[in-house]
Design a protein around this motif. Structure first.
Motif: not given
Length: 190
Positions: A54-68, A109-118
């Motif tokens: 879960a932490e690995i996926f959360q960390s990868e999610l943060q990388i995607v958010i930072d990219e956005y 799902y979280n990546v999709s939601g976060n990126v599309m929401s922003r």
């Protein structure tokens, strides 16, 4: 500093093991042995292997958010998200085919939601669309992108995600803005 190093080492070793073995065949003992630490050290950082995953996926999610945040492009953010999958294909398959598939699904799902929401927030500046419609549009694209990524994983990750993502961007360019404007028009009628 030593704690960050140990935590990073545990994550890296786990990903290496996951690229070789199914998730249910990896034990805390395997990770501890490969890291040359004792099991108690592992448990100091993580309650179990699933918390580590879960932490690995959360960390990868943060990388995607930072990219956005850097590019303001949903396409570039998705390309970054698929990079981890391509670099760790076997590991992703092992998670996808495990009882912990839900971790992978939630990550996508979280990546999709976060990126599309922003993205919707940026595109919708100045358009008086209703909050309900904004949520509906975000949810629609979140679900569509999630399912596309999961099908891509299930089919062997053969297609180049860069090409597909950019093509989707070209095909649907302007649709979100148009939907927001339609929402604003519908709201002014009522």
């Amino acid at each position: 500093m030593a704690q960050q190093y140990t935590r990073k080492m545990i994550r890296e070793v786990f990903i290496k093991l996951l690229n070789k073995h199914p998730l249910n065949k990896i034990t805390v003992k395997d990770i501890a042995t490969a890291c040359e630490i004792n099991r108690n050290t592992f448990y100091y950082y993580y309650t179990d292997i699933y918390a580590l995953l879960a932490e690995i996926f959360q960390s990868e999610l943060q990388i995607v958010i930072d990219e956005y945040n850097d590019t303001l492009s949903w396409e570039e953010s998705f390309i970054v998200a698929t990079k981890f999958a391509l670099e760790n294909k076997t590991a992703i398959y092992h998670v996808y085919n495990s009882m912990q598939r839900e971790e992978l699904v939630n990550y996508v799902y979280n990546v999709s939601g976060n990126v599309m929401s922003r993205y919707l927030e940026k595109v919708g500046e100045g358009i008086p669309a209703s909050l309900e419609d904004r949520k509906l549009i975000t949810s629609f694209y979140q679900c569509a992108l999630t399912e596309m990524v999961l099908r891509w994983v299930a089919s062997g990750m053969k297609e180049d995600p860069d090409t597909i993502i950019r093509r989707i961007g070209q095909l649907f360019d302007g649709n979100i803005e148009l939907s927001l404007k339609r929402s604003a028009n519908l709201n002014s009628i009522y």
